[in-house]
Design a protein around this motif. Structure first.
Motif, PDB file in Angstrom:
ATOM      1  N   VAL A  28      -8.229   2.688   1.149  1.00  0.00           N
ATOM      2  CA  VAL A  28      -8.971   3.318   0.060  1.00  0.00           C
ATOM      3  C   VAL A  28      -9.545   4.624   0.573  1.00  0.00           C
ATOM      4  O   VAL A  28     -10.118   4.682   1.656  1.00  0.00           O
ATOM      5  CB  VAL A  28     -10.110   2.400  -0.439  1.00  0.00           C
ATOM      6  CG1 VAL A  28     -10.901   3.083  -1.533  1.00  0.00           C
ATOM      7  CG2 VAL A  28      -9.550   1.088  -0.940  1.00  0.00           C
ATOM      8  N   SER A  29      -9.357   5.688  -0.206  1.00  0.00           N
ATOM      9  CA  SER A  29      -9.941   6.972   0.147  1.00  0.00           C
ATOM     10  C   SER A  29     -10.926   7.376  -0.947  1.00  0.00           C
ATOM     11  O   SER A  29     -11.050   6.703  -1.962  1.00  0.00           O
ATOM     12  CB  SER A  29      -8.855   8.037   0.316  1.00  0.00           C
ATOM     13  OG  SER A  29      -8.159   8.221  -0.891  1.00  0.00           O
ATOM     14  N   VAL A  30     -11.603   8.482  -0.736  1.00  0.00           N
ATOM     15  CA  VAL A  30     -12.614   8.956  -1.680  1.00  0.00           C
ATOM     16  C   VAL A  30     -12.093  10.204  -2.376  1.00  0.00           C
ATOM     17  O   VAL A  30     -11.519  11.093  -1.742  1.00  0.00           O
ATOM     18  CB  VAL A  30     -13.928   9.267  -0.932  1.00  0.00           C
ATOM     19  CG1 VAL A  30     -14.978   9.793  -1.883  1.00  0.00           C
ATOM     20  CG2 VAL A  30     -14.425   8.027  -0.223  1.00  0.00           C
ATOM     21  N   CYS A  31     -12.286  10.272  -3.674  1.00  0.00           N
ATOM     22  CA  CYS A  31     -11.870  11.444  -4.448  1.00  0.00           C
ATOM     23  C   CYS A  31     -12.753  12.631  -4.055  1.00  0.00           C
ATOM     24  O   CYS A  31     -13.984  12.527  -4.090  1.00  0.00           O
ATOM     25  CB  CYS A  31     -12.002  11.156  -5.939  1.00  0.00           C
ATOM     26  SG  CYS A  31     -11.623  12.575  -6.981  1.00  0.00           S
ATOM     27  N   PRO A  32     -12.153  13.767  -3.676  1.00  0.00           N
ATOM     28  CA  PRO A  32     -12.969  14.917  -3.280  1.00  0.00           C
ATOM     29  C   PRO A  32     -13.708  15.563  -4.454  1.00  0.00           C
ATOM     30  O   PRO A  32     -14.702  16.262  -4.256  1.00  0.00           O
ATOM     31  CB  PRO A  32     -11.952  15.892  -2.683  1.00  0.00           C
ATOM     32  CG  PRO A  32     -10.651  15.506  -3.266  1.00  0.00           C
ATOM     33  CD  PRO A  32     -10.727  14.030  -3.527  1.00  0.00           C
ATOM     34  N   ASN A  33     -13.251  15.309  -5.678  1.00  0.00           N
ATOM     35  CA  ASN A  33     -13.872  15.927  -6.848  1.00  0.00           C
ATOM     36  C   ASN A  33     -15.080  15.132  -7.346  1.00  0.00           C
ATOM     37  O   ASN A  33     -16.160  15.682  -7.533  1.00  0.00           O
ATOM     38  CB  ASN A  33     -12.835  16.062  -7.963  1.00  0.00           C
ATOM     39  CG  ASN A  33     -13.360  16.859  -9.127  1.00  0.00           C
ATOM     40  OD1 ASN A  33     -13.950  17.909  -8.938  1.00  0.00           O
ATOM     41  ND2 ASN A  33     -13.159  16.357 -10.323  1.00  0.00           N
ATOM     42  N   CYS A  34     -14.897  13.814  -7.553  1.00  0.00           N
ATOM     43  CA  CYS A  34     -15.980  13.021  -8.147  1.00  0.00           C
ATOM     44  C   CYS A  34     -16.581  11.998  -7.189  1.00  0.00           C
ATOM     45  O   CYS A  34     -17.630  11.438  -7.477  1.00  0.00           O
ATOM     46  CB  CYS A  34     -15.482  12.311  -9.406  1.00  0.00           C
ATOM     47  SG  CYS A  34     -14.237  11.050  -9.098  1.00  0.00           S
ATOM     48  N   GLY A  35     -15.915  11.722  -6.074  1.00  0.00           N
ATOM     49  CA  GLY A  35     -16.453  10.781  -5.096  1.00  0.00           C
ATOM     50  C   GLY A  35     -16.144   9.325  -5.383  1.00  0.00           C
ATOM     51  O   GLY A  35     -16.650   8.440  -4.703  1.00  0.00           O
ATOM     52  N   ALA A  36     -15.304   9.060  -6.362  1.00  0.00           N
ATOM     53  CA  ALA A  36     -14.948   7.678  -6.697  1.00  0.00           C
ATOM     54  C   ALA A  36     -13.883   7.165  -5.724  1.00  0.00           C
ATOM     55  O   ALA A  36     -13.072   7.938  -5.219  1.00  0.00           O
ATOM     56  CB  ALA A  36     -14.413   7.610  -8.124  1.00  0.00           C
ATOM     57  N   PRO A  37     -13.859   5.860  -5.447  1.00  0.00           N
ATOM     58  CA  PRO A  37     -12.806   5.322  -4.583  1.00  0.00           C
ATOM     59  C   PRO A  37     -11.459   5.349  -5.295  1.00  0.00           C
ATOM     60  O   PRO A  37     -11.373   5.075  -6.494  1.00  0.00           O
ATOM     61  CB  PRO A  37     -13.260   3.891  -4.315  1.00  0.00           C
ATOM     62  CG  PRO A  37     -14.197   3.567  -5.410  1.00  0.00           C
ATOM     63  CD  PRO A  37     -14.826   4.850  -5.842  1.00  0.00           C
ATOM     64  N   LYS A  38     -10.404   5.716  -4.555  1.00  0.00           N
ATOM     65  CA  LYS A  38      -9.059   5.784  -5.129  1.00  0.00           C
ATOM     66  C   LYS A  38      -8.040   5.481  -4.050  1.00  0.00           C
ATOM     67  O   LYS A  38      -8.342   5.500  -2.861  1.00  0.00           O
ATOM     68  CB  LYS A  38      -8.787   7.155  -5.735  1.00  0.00           C
ATOM     69  CG  LYS A  38      -8.660   8.268  -4.717  1.00  0.00           C
ATOM     70  CD  LYS A  38      -8.242   9.560  -5.375  1.00  0.00           C
ATOM     71  CE  LYS A  38      -7.810  10.577  -4.352  1.00  0.00           C
ATOM     72  NZ  LYS A  38      -6.528  10.291  -3.744  1.00  0.00           N
ATOM     73  N   LEU A  39      -6.823   5.194  -4.461  1.00  0.00           N
ATOM     74  CA  LEU A  39      -5.741   4.976  -3.513  1.00  0.00           C
ATOM     75  C   LEU A  39      -5.252   6.328  -3.001  1.00  0.00           C
ATOM     76  O   LEU A  39      -5.212   7.302  -3.756  1.00  0.00           O
ATOM     77  CB  LEU A  39      -4.589   4.228  -4.186  1.00  0.00           C
ATOM     78  CG  LEU A  39      -4.885   2.796  -4.592  1.00  0.00           C
ATOM     79  CD1 LEU A  39      -3.719   2.229  -5.384  1.00  0.00           C
ATOM     80  CD2 LEU A  39      -5.153   1.935  -3.386  1.00  0.00           C
ATOM     81  N   PRO A  40      -4.878   6.418  -1.723  1.00  0.00           N
ATOM     82  CA  PRO A  40      -4.438   7.701  -1.187  1.00  0.00           C
ATOM     83  C   PRO A  40      -3.106   8.154  -1.797  1.00  0.00           C
ATOM     84  O   PRO A  40      -2.265   7.328  -2.147  1.00  0.00           O
ATOM     85  CB  PRO A  40      -4.295   7.441   0.312  1.00  0.00           C
ATOM     86  CG  PRO A  40      -4.189   5.982   0.450  1.00  0.00           C
ATOM     87  CD  PRO A  40      -4.917   5.382  -0.707  1.00  0.00           C
ATOM     88  N   HIS A  41      -2.941   9.455  -1.935  1.00  0.00           N
ATOM     89  CA  HIS A  41      -1.735  10.092  -2.479  1.00  0.00           C
ATOM     90  C   HIS A  41      -1.486   9.706  -3.930  1.00  0.00           C
ATOM     91  O   HIS A  41      -0.344   9.652  -4.375  1.00  0.00           O
ATOM     92  CB  HIS A  41      -0.500   9.765  -1.630  1.00  0.00           C
ATOM     93  CG  HIS A  41      -0.652  10.124  -0.203  1.00  0.00           C
ATOM     94  ND1 HIS A  41      -0.605  11.415   0.256  1.00  0.00           N
ATOM     95  CD2 HIS A  41      -0.881   9.352   0.885  1.00  0.00           C
ATOM     96  CE1 HIS A  41      -0.776  11.423   1.564  1.00  0.00           C
ATOM     97  NE2 HIS A  41      -0.958  10.192   1.974  1.00  0.00           N
ATOM     98  N   ARG A  42      -2.560   9.438  -4.666  1.00  0.00           N
ATOM     99  CA  ARG A  42      -2.443   9.108  -6.083  1.00  0.00           C
ATOM    100  C   ARG A  42      -3.531   9.832  -6.863  1.00  0.00           C
ATOM    101  O   ARG A  42      -4.536  10.239  -6.314  1.00  0.00           O
ATOM    102  CB  ARG A  42      -2.558   7.599  -6.300  1.00  0.00           C
ATOM    103  CG  ARG A  42      -1.295   6.877  -5.865  1.00  0.00           C
ATOM    104  CD  ARG A  42      -1.482   5.393  -5.869  1.00  0.00           C
ATOM    105  NE  ARG A  42      -0.287   4.695  -5.461  1.00  0.00           N
ATOM    106  CZ  ARG A  42       0.082   4.501  -4.210  1.00  0.00           C
ATOM    107  NH1 ARG A  42      -0.634   4.984  -3.232  1.00  0.00           N
ATOM    108  NH2 ARG A  42       1.179   3.835  -3.931  1.00  0.00           N
TER     109      ARG A  42
END
Length: 60
Positions: A28-42
Motif C-alpha cells: 500500500v502506498s500513499v496518494c501524493p495528492n490527497c494522502g489516501a492509501p492506494k495500490l501502487p501504480h494505480r
C-alpha cells in the motif's frame, strides 16, 4: 526416487499452504495528492489522480 509412504491429510496440506499465502501481503502506498492509501501504480480512487495528472473526475 523418494516416494511418500502415506497420503498427506487435507488438514496438513491446508495448514502448510496457509503459511505460504500469509507471507504475501498487499503493498500500500500513499496518494501524493490527497494522502489516501492506494495500490501502487494505480489511479487513486479517492481523488482520481495518477502521479501528478488528473485522470478522471470523482463524483462526490
Amino acid at each position: 526416487m523418494a516416494v511418500p509412504k502415506q497420503k498427506r491429510s487435507r488438514s496438513r496440506t491446508h495448514h502448510k499452504r496457509a503459511k505460504i499465502y500469509k507471507a504475501f501481503s498487499v503493498p500500500v502506498s500513499v496518494c501524493p495528492n490527497c494522502g489516501a492509501p492506494k495500490l501502487p501504480h494505480r489511479v487513486c480512487l479517492n481523488c482520481g489522480h495518477y502521479g501528478k495528472k488528473q485522470v478522471f473526475e470523482v463524483a462526490e
